[in-house]
Design a protein around this motif. Structure first.
Motif, PDB file in Angstrom:
ATOM      1  N   PRO A 160     -12.907  -2.726   3.492  1.00 40.82           N
ATOM      2  CA  PRO A 160     -11.456  -2.562   3.373  1.00 40.82           C
ATOM      3  C   PRO A 160     -10.727  -3.702   4.084  1.00 40.82           C
ATOM      4  N   THR A 198      -5.213  -2.048   6.510  1.00 45.36           N
ATOM      5  CA  THR A 198      -5.134  -0.618   6.211  1.00 45.36           C
ATOM      6  C   THR A 198      -6.139   0.162   7.052  1.00 45.36           C
ATOM      7  N   THR A 199      -6.908  -0.534   7.865  1.00 42.69           N
ATOM      8  CA  THR A 199      -8.032   0.114   8.524  1.00 42.69           C
ATOM      9  C   THR A 199      -7.909   0.112  10.044  1.00 42.69           C
ATOM     10  N   ARG A 211       0.828  -1.172   0.000  1.00 41.16           N
ATOM     11  CA  ARG A 211       0.000   0.000   0.000  1.00 41.16           C
ATOM     12  C   ARG A 211       0.872   1.235   0.000  1.00 41.16           C
ATOM     13  N   GLY A 220      -8.146   4.997   5.022  1.00 39.90           N
ATOM     14  CA  GLY A 220      -7.983   4.155   6.202  1.00 39.90           C
ATOM     15  C   GLY A 220      -7.025   4.801   7.183  1.00 39.90           C
ATOM     16  N   THR A 240      -8.668  -5.869  -3.256  1.00 38.04           N
ATOM     17  CA  THR A 240      -7.628  -6.534  -2.464  1.00 38.04           C
ATOM     18  C   THR A 240      -7.636  -8.039  -2.635  1.00 38.04           C
ATOM     19  N   ASN A 260      -6.103 -11.550   4.050  1.00 32.92           N
ATOM     20  CA  ASN A 260      -7.064 -10.657   3.406  1.00 32.92           C
ATOM     21  C   ASN A 260      -8.358 -11.393   3.070  1.00 32.92           C
ATOM     22  N   MET A 275     -14.628   2.760   4.706  1.00 29.44           N
ATOM     23  CA  MET A 275     -13.574   2.875   3.705  1.00 29.44           C
ATOM     24  C   MET A 275     -12.453   3.816   4.114  1.00 29.44           C
ATOM     25  N   THR A 279      -9.414  -1.374  -1.390  1.00 27.67           N
ATOM     26  CA  THR A 279      -8.920  -0.163  -0.742  1.00 27.67           C
ATOM     27  C   THR A 279      -9.092   1.019  -1.685  1.00 27.67           C
ATOM     28  N   LEU A 334      -9.734   2.810  -6.912  1.00 26.14           N
ATOM     29  CA  LEU A 334     -10.155   1.713  -6.065  1.00 26.14           C
ATOM     30  C   LEU A 334      -9.342   0.483  -6.442  1.00 26.14           C
ATOM     31  N   TRP A 341      -3.321   6.751   1.066  1.00 25.07           N
ATOM     32  CA  TRP A 341      -4.239   5.621   1.165  1.00 25.07           C
ATOM     33  C   TRP A 341      -5.335   5.956   2.167  1.00 25.07           C
TER      34      TRP A 341
END
Lengths: 430, 307, 280
Positions: free
Chosen positions: A387, A391-392, A11, A101, A156, A207, A138, A318, A153, A99
């Protein structure tokens, strides 16, 4: 930064060398000179960069009083250190790539990113984007206020499959989870490796396993667990990991799943040594380099699990976008540019360069190659966007969940034991 | 390796040092500046950062000993010390003992032995990353030559995902480590063997002693110092171990090959917890220094190290 | 040791010894040999018959690896980092070792003790703090990050090894020069340096091999592909092309052959250099 780190490195988080450039460009503008808008990002080349340059040129022609200057860094470099040094300098660039998140929310807290409520609220700008882009999960929002203009967008995780193997086995993409298990059993029975996953870095299966969990666990509980407000060891999470276990019991996973790298797994898929490979949309760009020319593949989303779940037809992905530095010299001109850039006409060009535009209608109007088109259709059909946890939520919590999923996929722990382990693991992180 | 080389005679007489005053400092200055800037200062600043929750980007916040409390509750972190201990024990077998065995085996003036020694030593000069990458292919489940050999001799059932099973992954790393470094210990012991007077062996032979008896009763006691040095090197080198783990397994499967170095890097750079990562480095430094001190105490008593 | 016993015919025991040694060494070398000849094969050949010799020797694999791996740049970066790092550490360390062993000055004992710390410290122990410090200095992603850190990290051992050598030298020439009115710098440069040259070459080789192969700092401090060194570049390259065996083997072969040639040419120095650190 380490080449072998997980999704984080993909990312992109890099900022250091940017600092030098930012200082270098801090020359005093003369009164007559056009206002300079500096944009820092990590598009070093390719179709995306060409499209971006073309849009910049068109903008400068239409706005002679504004001059755009791009500060470009290599992906890893940008995310590691390049961006942060610029943001911390006395003269940050007007616009920077970020990014959604955790990174955007951090920038909001630290005052690096500008609250864009007013700008996005004006003249229906916000409404020109697809609705999920500004959904709570998001990560474009912080405390309900937007801090990022979404531009791309990325999916993932989807399940890529080898069309040839599917055809020979007489199977088609599954409509629901039970069908997925059936076809996995069928493939395993024929001696094929149904799924190849290189889970050495935990995020490839992680993921997917979190996408599965987000379709099983009530959304509020899911979020609370990753924020360490509620335990993971609940019947719902157990149900989610049981689904992973079902694949294992069906003989679904490659034997070396736990030690194989992500890239070797992808190459294994391209060699036709496995029927399916769950990974993100970036597979398409690697295919050109790694797959034989006659290699035929396609993708399907994680099939329906629970028809009653609110996120039953979600896609995991993401968002990336542009943020504006409040401390920069020309933030208003920066917003003028971003409006221009996200206009539907320009977003069609952006989409045709291979980006998944979050602006309404852009993907429909763009002329796309079949693989990109299929991905666009997948996104269009999605009822919601989820997401990836890394990343969140706090990365170490996401990583611990990924590890729990890895235990289950490897048959090292039962779903129940994995969750007990997980709650114990995150105990120290609060 | 810490024999008092840097310490010189204190007298300023004919055999002692020359009084040089500030000139001496000028000679030391360049080395000192470089060393202080990139070794000592980071070490000192680590102590401060280890007590913060720094993520590398936001302002570091002082949190006292919380990182250390977490470190001692972090089971994977604790397990990493178990793994590195096993790894060090493994290197004592595959590097030190095997190196000693080869030194004895290749200790001959006959033609060909010099070449064998040179070849046996050659992996030492290879980079760890090249060695790690190469051996990852050797161990590969689908196409590696180990599984291919097993299939070739009709033992297909023995083929394993070597680097994907907790039971075999650490052992594989140890083997590669042995492959890489046994040559170094071989040469170390070989040089020492050459200093043992030959007549000792001849006397033993005349009394009817076999080579095994001679090894344990003549060779090994005389090599005691070298063995102790080799053990220290294996221990300190083991704690620094990162490259092979990183290129071969990266701590997996299921953290079974997680060692302090790999775990620290993950905490700091994958999880953006630089404060916590730095706290773990402080613990690592402490452990290595403690072990070295204990060793020096012991070595001093057995006159391996002279001050 | 003399080799005048070589003329005797070998006894059965000696044949056994030579045979056992040869077998072990061959087995150990096999992965490397396999790597080199596999580099000439096509991927299909590698998968079909992993041990067979190539049906056709494909030299083009090497050209492809060289271009796709950007090996030229990797070599150049590694040469720059190693060259400057070694020069810096050997030159500075020889000055320091000279002062520590020959001169008396305030703080000598404390400073020499400080250098001892560096002998024991594992690099991972300060890698993160070093990273943040280099970021603050704006050196991340420059070759200087590697030159300075590798120079600094090898300085303690180099000072220590050279110090041992200085002490074994006689002082007469220095004292004579001193009586003739030469100053310390002249003595160091014109009298001492020529005397310690052999030792400097040995430690230079030791440092060169260590810096050439260094991976951890190279991974952490450089993220720009164009500025990577060989060990980090190879890890990245092999990850990305992980099932293109012939390409990776070609890249591995290209990158390991030079160091092997270097080793076999100055074998004695290399062995002495690498074991000096241990044996002393």
């Amino acid at each position: 930064m380490l080449p072998r780190t997980h999704a984080l490195t993909r990312r992109a988080f890099s900022l250091l060398a940017l600092g030098a450039a930012a200082w270098g460009s801090a020359s005093l503008p003369t009164l007559a000179a056009p206002a300079e808008v500096r944009i820092t990002h990590s598009m070093t080349g390719g179709a995306q960069k060409e499209a971006f340059d073309a849009i910049v040129a068109a903008f400068e022609a239409a706005h002679p009083d504004i001059k755009i200057k791009q500060i470009v860094y290599d992906d890893d470099l940008y995310s590691d250190t390049g961006l942060i040094t610029q943001l911390k300098s006395s003269s940050p660039p007007e616009i920077y790539f970020q990014w959604a998140g955790a990174p955007t929310q951090r920038d909001a807290r630290e005052g690096f990113a500008m609250d864009l409520s007013e700008a996005l609220g004006a003249e229906g700008w916000k409404d020109s984007f697809i609705a999920p882009a500004f959904s709570q999960q998001m990560g474009v929002l912080n405390d309900g206020k937007p801090y990022l203009v979404p531009i791309t967008l990325d999916v993932t995780n989807v399940i890529w499959y080898n069309k040839q193997i599917f055809k020979e086995a007489g199977i088609a993409p599954p409509a629901n989870w039970a069908e997925l298990i059936d076809l996995t059993k069928k493939l395993a029975g024929k001696g094929e490796t149904p799924f190849v996953i290189g889970n050495q870095e935990l995020w490839p299966l992680g993921n997917w396993a979190s996408h599965i969990a987000s379709r099983v666990v009530p959304p509020a509980d899911y979020e609370a667990a990753f924020r360490l407000e509620k335990p993971f060891n609940t019947p719902d999470f157990e149900k989610a990991l049981n689904l992973v276990d079902e694949i294992r019991l069906a003989g679904g996973f490659n034997k070396d799943i736990a030690g194989l790298g992500a890239d070797p797994a992808m190459s294994t898929f391209f060699q036709g040594a496995a029927a399916m490979h769950p990974i993100g949309s970036w597979l398409v760009s690697s295919a050109a380099e790694l797959a034989e020319k006659d290699f035929d593949y396609d993708e399907f989303n994680t099939p329906l699990i629970d028809p009653a779940h609110p996120l039953k037809d979600s896609v995991i992905g993401t968002l990336t976008g542009f943020a504006v530095s409040p401390k920069s010299r020309n933030p208003q001109q920066a917003i003028t540019f971003l409006r221009f850039f996200t206009s539907p006409e320009n977003q069609v060009k952006w989409a045709e360069a291979g980006s998944f535009s979050p602006v309404k209608g852009a993907m429909e109007k763009a002329k796309l190659d079949p693989k990109t088109k299929a991905m666009a259709d997948l996104l269009n059909s999605a009822g919601s966007l989820v997401p990836p946890p890394d990343t969140t939520y706090p990365v170490e919590v996401a990583e611990a969940y990924y590890q729990a999923a890895a235990y289950v996929a490897g048959g090292e722990k039962s779903p129940k034991d994995a969750l007990v382990w997980l709650d114990d693991r995150v105990k120290t992180m609060k | 390796m810490t024999r008092g080389a840097l310490r010189v005679s204190n007298s300023t007489g004919a055999t002692g040092a020359i009084r040089a005053g500030a000139t001496g400092l000028i000679f030391v200055a360049p080395a000192l500046v470089l060393y202080a800037a990139f070794v000592l200062w980071p070490l000192a600043s680590s102590v401060y950062y280890s007590m913060t929750d720094w993520d590398g980007i936001s302002q570091a916040r002082w949190i006292g000993f919380a990182n250390f409390e977490r470190a001692f509750a972090d089971k994977i972190h604790l397990a990493s010390y178990l793994h590195v201990t096993l790894y060090i024990l493994g290197t004592l077998v595959f590097e030190v003992s095997f190196g000693l065995f080869m030194a004895v085996l290749l200790n001959s003036d006959r033609p060909g032995f010099a070449l064998l020694r040179a070849l046996f030593f050659s992996p030492v000069v290879l980079s760890m990353s090249a060695a790690g990458v190469l051996w990852t292919f050797v161990f590969d489940y689908r196409t590696g030559i180990i599984n291919a050999s097993l299939k070739g001799i009709g033992l297909a059932d023995w083929a394993q995902p070597w680097l994907s099973q907790p039971t075999t992954a650490l052992l594989c790393v140890m083997l590669v480590s042995g492959w890489k470094f046994a040559g170094l210990y071989m040469i170390l012991f070989f040089a020492a063997l050459r200093r043992i007077p030959r007549h000792l062996y001849e006397a033993a032979r005349l009394e009817g002693a076999g080579p095994v008896w001679s090894f344990f009763n003549i060779t090994l006691p005389l090599l005691k110092q070298n063995v102790l040095v080799a053990v220290l090197l294996a221990v300190t080198g083991g704690f620094a171990g990162f490259d092979l783990f990183f290129t071969m397994t990266n701590g997996q499967p299921y953290n079974s090959t997680e060692v302090p170095a790999t775990w620290i890097m993950k905490q700091a750079f994958d999880n953006d917890q630089l404060g916590y990562g730095i706290a773990l480095t402080v613990i690592l430094t402490g452990v290595v220094c403690l072990i070295s001190l204990i060793y020096l105490r012991y070595a001093e008593r057995s006159h391996v190290v002279e001050y | 040791m003399s080799s005048n016993t070589d003329a005797r015919p070998r006894t059965p025991g000696e044949w056994l010894q030579f045979g056992a040694g040869s077998v072990i060494v061959t087995v150990m070398c096999f992965p490397a040999i396999w790597m080199v000849y596999s580099a000439f094969k096509s991927n299909r050949e590698i998968f079909r018959s992993p041990f067979g010799l190539p049906a056709e020797w494909r030299f083009e694999n090497f050209t492809k690896a060289w271009i796709e791996g950007g090996l030229g740049a990797l070599f150049l970066n590694t040469i720059i980092v190693t060259g400057l790092g070694v020069a810096m550490s050997v030159f500075f360390a020889s000055m320091a070792a000279y002062a520590f062993t020959r001169l008396d000055f305030p703080g000598r004992r404390v400073l020499s003790r400080l250098f001892l710390v560096g002998l024991l410290l594992p690099p991972p122990a300060v890698a993160i703090a070093l990273f943040t410090q280099l970021s603050a200095l704006g050196l991340i992603n420059t070759l200087w990050a590697l030159i300075l850190t590798n120079g600094a990290w090898t300085i303690a051992l180099t000072t220590y090894l050279l110090g041992g050598y200085f002490r074994s030298l006689k002082r007469e020439m220095e004292e004579a020069a001193l009586l003739e009115g030469a100053n310390r710098f002249q003595i160091f440069w014109h009298v001492v340096t020529p005397l310690v040259k052999p030792a400097m070459i040995t430690v230079a080789i030791l440092n060169a091999i260590n810096i050439w192969n260094e991976l951890l700092f190279a991974l952490l401090f450089i993220s720009d592909d164009a500025k990577r060194t060989l060990p980090a570049g190879i890890v990245r390259f092999s990850g990305y092309h992980s099932t293109d065996y012939s390409l990776i083997f070609a890249a591995l072969t290209i990158t390991t052959i030079p160091i092997m040639i270097f080793y076999f040419i100055c074998q004695r120095h290399v062995m002495r250099g690498l074991t000096a650190a241990v044996a002393e």
